[in-house]
Design an enzyme around this catalytic site. Structure first.
Site, PDB file in Angstrom:
ATOM      1  N   HIS A  12       0.768  -1.153   0.076  1.00 36.03           N
ATOM      2  CA  HIS A  12      -0.076  -0.178  -0.089  1.00 36.03           C
ATOM      3  C   HIS A  12       0.831   1.202   0.227  1.00 36.03           C
ATOM      4  O   HIS A  12       1.524   1.561   0.993  1.00 36.03           O
ATOM      5  CB  HIS A  12      -0.973   0.044   1.233  1.00 36.03           C
ATOM      6  CG  HIS A  12      -1.944   1.208   1.325  1.00 36.03           C
ATOM      7  ND1 HIS A  12      -3.141   1.109   1.619  1.00 36.03           N
ATOM      8  CD2 HIS A  12      -1.912   2.497   0.988  1.00 36.03           C
ATOM      9  CE1 HIS A  12      -3.791   2.036   1.427  1.00 36.03           C
ATOM     10  NE2 HIS A  12      -2.998   3.023   1.132  1.00 36.03           N
ATOM     11  N   HIS A  14       1.608   5.183  -1.668  1.00 42.41           N
ATOM     12  CA  HIS A  14       1.318   6.609  -2.671  1.00 42.41           C
ATOM     13  C   HIS A  14       2.761   7.019  -2.882  1.00 42.41           C
ATOM     14  O   HIS A  14       3.347   7.477  -2.257  1.00 42.41           O
ATOM     15  CB  HIS A  14       0.613   7.572  -1.546  1.00 42.41           C
ATOM     16  CG  HIS A  14      -0.522   6.864  -0.974  1.00 42.41           C
ATOM     17  ND1 HIS A  14      -1.856   7.180  -1.519  1.00 42.41           N
ATOM     18  CD2 HIS A  14      -0.911   6.440   0.193  1.00 42.41           C
ATOM     19  CE1 HIS A  14      -2.745   6.592  -0.797  1.00 42.41           C
ATOM     20  NE2 HIS A  14      -2.337   6.175   0.153  1.00 42.41           N
ATOM     21  N   LYS A  95      -8.864  -0.273  -5.976  1.00 42.02           N
ATOM     22  CA  LYS A  95      -9.038   0.240  -4.742  1.00 42.02           C
ATOM     23  C   LYS A  95     -10.255   1.093  -4.283  1.00 42.02           C
ATOM     24  O   LYS A  95     -10.773   2.178  -5.382  1.00 42.02           O
ATOM     25  CB  LYS A  95      -7.818   1.261  -4.562  1.00 42.02           C
ATOM     26  CG  LYS A  95      -7.894   2.028  -3.286  1.00 42.02           C
ATOM     27  CD  LYS A  95      -7.484   1.229  -2.094  1.00 42.02           C
ATOM     28  CE  LYS A  95      -7.714   2.024  -0.748  1.00 42.02           C
ATOM     29  NZ  LYS A  95      -6.659   3.047  -0.596  1.00 42.02           N
ATOM     30  N   HIS A 134     -10.460   1.156   1.397  1.00 38.01           N
ATOM     31  CA  HIS A 134     -10.253   2.168   2.540  1.00 38.01           C
ATOM     32  C   HIS A 134     -11.454   2.107   3.410  1.00 38.01           C
ATOM     33  O   HIS A 134     -12.697   2.696   3.096  1.00 38.01           O
ATOM     34  CB  HIS A 134      -9.964   3.667   1.877  1.00 38.01           C
ATOM     35  CG  HIS A 134      -9.803   4.422   3.059  1.00 38.01           C
ATOM     36  ND1 HIS A 134      -8.453   5.100   3.442  1.00 38.01           N
ATOM     37  CD2 HIS A 134     -10.440   4.926   4.355  1.00 38.01           C
ATOM     38  CE1 HIS A 134      -8.682   6.025   4.236  1.00 38.01           C
ATOM     39  NE2 HIS A 134      -9.533   5.705   4.824  1.00 38.01           N
ATOM     40  N   HIS A 168      -4.743  -0.693   5.679  1.00 33.55           N
ATOM     41  CA  HIS A 168      -4.428  -0.158   6.586  1.00 33.55           C
ATOM     42  C   HIS A 168      -5.340  -0.394   7.961  1.00 33.55           C
ATOM     43  O   HIS A 168      -5.694   0.918   8.583  1.00 33.55           O
ATOM     44  CB  HIS A 168      -4.184   1.413   6.434  1.00 33.55           C
ATOM     45  CG  HIS A 168      -4.999   2.147   5.740  1.00 33.55           C
ATOM     46  ND1 HIS A 168      -6.255   2.106   5.843  1.00 33.55           N
ATOM     47  CD2 HIS A 168      -4.983   2.999   4.534  1.00 33.55           C
ATOM     48  CE1 HIS A 168      -6.965   3.035   5.103  1.00 33.55           C
ATOM     49  NE2 HIS A 168      -6.370   3.465   4.218  1.00 33.55           N
ATOM     50  N   ASP A 240       1.203   2.402   3.534  1.00 32.92           N
ATOM     51  CA  ASP A 240       0.655   3.551   3.379  1.00 32.92           C
ATOM     52  C   ASP A 240       1.344   4.891   3.247  1.00 32.92           C
ATOM     53  O   ASP A 240       0.903   5.949   4.016  1.00 32.92           O
ATOM     54  CB  ASP A 240      -0.537   3.496   4.360  1.00 32.92           C
ATOM     55  CG  ASP A 240      -1.928   4.777   4.044  1.00 32.92           C
ATOM     56  OD1 ASP A 240      -1.618   5.142   2.955  1.00 32.92           O
ATOM     57  OD2 ASP A 240      -2.560   5.050   4.899  1.00 32.92           O
TER      58      ASP A 240
END
Ligand code: NCD
Ligand code: ZN
Length: 336
Positions: A12, A14, A95, A134, A168, A240
């Site tokens: 995960h 970004h 996602k 999420h 997460h 994350d």
């Protein structure tokens, strides 16, 4: 003491775009073999064209290190089965974000009407595309994840052949939900293994530790630690890591996200070592993800040594990592 980790995976991540991508992608590519790349760009990644060109930009930014960016598509309930079929070889997962729940999620799902979501979820299930979620409601910030558990249960029950990854996770409730359904899996971040809400807001406010979902209570952190340190085969590491420019973090209206990618393996080695669980680290940062997603990332051996590592205050005068300016107990000796 020296350990080696084979093919570390960050499930995960970004990576952003443009200048930030150029700063952060090489840092992940240096020590990770691959990562699941989140699609919450502006605009989000929702077309094959956007997906392919983002993958190219990521590979270019990652530089010469062997690194596999496993791509994701931003969930939309109007995708057709034909479209999903046409992108299935280019993505590892889709996602799903509730609308407006976190950074760049405005185009996400509102209402969680299963009838509305079913055509896409059935097509994903048929095509074997996992769903990453999420999982937060729009409720009181400390309760958002726990309130979302019934939605996870509904998804898991109604789509038994769909692999669902609770992203997460931060609560004891989520760890327990994982045990109830065969098709539920989870990622756990670095920061949620280290901190509780006390570390964020118990003293002077720590903007670099502010993220979604917000860090929770000590008993929640303990439940996450238990799952990670015991090498529970349903959990995998997903940092994350969510970089924002320093001025967006140290500001009124602080952006959510903790930047951990470049210090993640060192901090995990410290944590697992301090709990006498170093033998579980390989499963948590690689093996579990390989078997959950059925992937074969590029081979990479990362050697870590128990000796002090001073974490940089900032990268490229732009982005501040977790543990900035502090000393960690383990450092990376080589990766390749
Ligand atoms: C993430 C981001 O900045 O993109 N922020 C965060 O606090 N974790 C989005 C997300 O994963 O929620
Ligand atoms: Zn994220």
């Amino acid at each position: 003491m020296v350990i080696s980790i084979n093919d570390p995976l960050d499930m995960h991540l970004h990576l952003r775009d443009e200048t930030m991508l150029d700063i952060v992608a090489p840092l992940s590519a240096e020590t990770f073999s691959g990562a699941l790349v989140m699609p919450n760009l502006v605009p989000p990644v929702t077309t094959k064209e956007a997906l392919l060109s983002y993958r190219e930009r990521v590979l270019k930014a990652a530089g010469s290190s062997r690194f596999e960016p496993y791509m994701t598509l931003f969930f939309r309930s109007d995708y057709t089965p034909e479209f999903l079929e046409s992108v299935k070889d280019e993505i590892l997962a889709v996602k799903l974000y509730p609308a407006g729940i976190t950074t760049n999620s405005e185009g996400g799902v509102s209402g969680f009407d299963l009838l509305e979501l079913a055509p896409v979820l059935n097509a994903m299930s048929d095509l074997g595309i996992p769903l990453c979620v999420h999982g937060e409601t729009g409720g009181f910030v400390m309760d958002r994840e726990a309130e979302f558990i019934p939605i996870y249960e509904k998804l898991a029950r109604n789509f038994p052949d769909l692999k669902i990854v609770m992203e997460h996770i931060t609560t004891k409730d989520a760890v327990e939900a994982l045990k109830r359904f065969e098709n539920l899996y989870a990622t756990i971040t670095l920061h949620h293994l280290f901190i509780t809400l006390d570390d964020v807001a118990g003293g002077l406010l720590q903007p670099h530790l502010f993220c979604k979902p917000i860090a929770k209570r000590p008993e929640d952190r303990m439940a996450l630690l238990d799952a990670a340190l015991s090498a529970d085969s349903k959990v995998m590491f997903g940092s994350d890591s969510a970089p924002h420019p320093r001025e967006a973090k140290e500001a009124p209206g602080c952006a959510a996200g903790v930047f951990t990618a470049p210090i993640a393996l060192q901090a995990l080695a410290q944590l697992f070592d301090n709990h006498g669980a170093l033998e579980s680290l390989q499963a948590f940062v690689s093996d579990n993800a390989k078997s959950i997603y059925g992937i074969n990332p590029p081979e990479k051996e990362v050697v870590l040594e128990k000796s002090p590592y001073l974490v940089p205050e900032i990268y490229e005068a732009t982005v501040v990592p977790m543990f900035a300016g502090q000393s960690l107990e383990w450092r990376v000796v080589s990766a390749g």
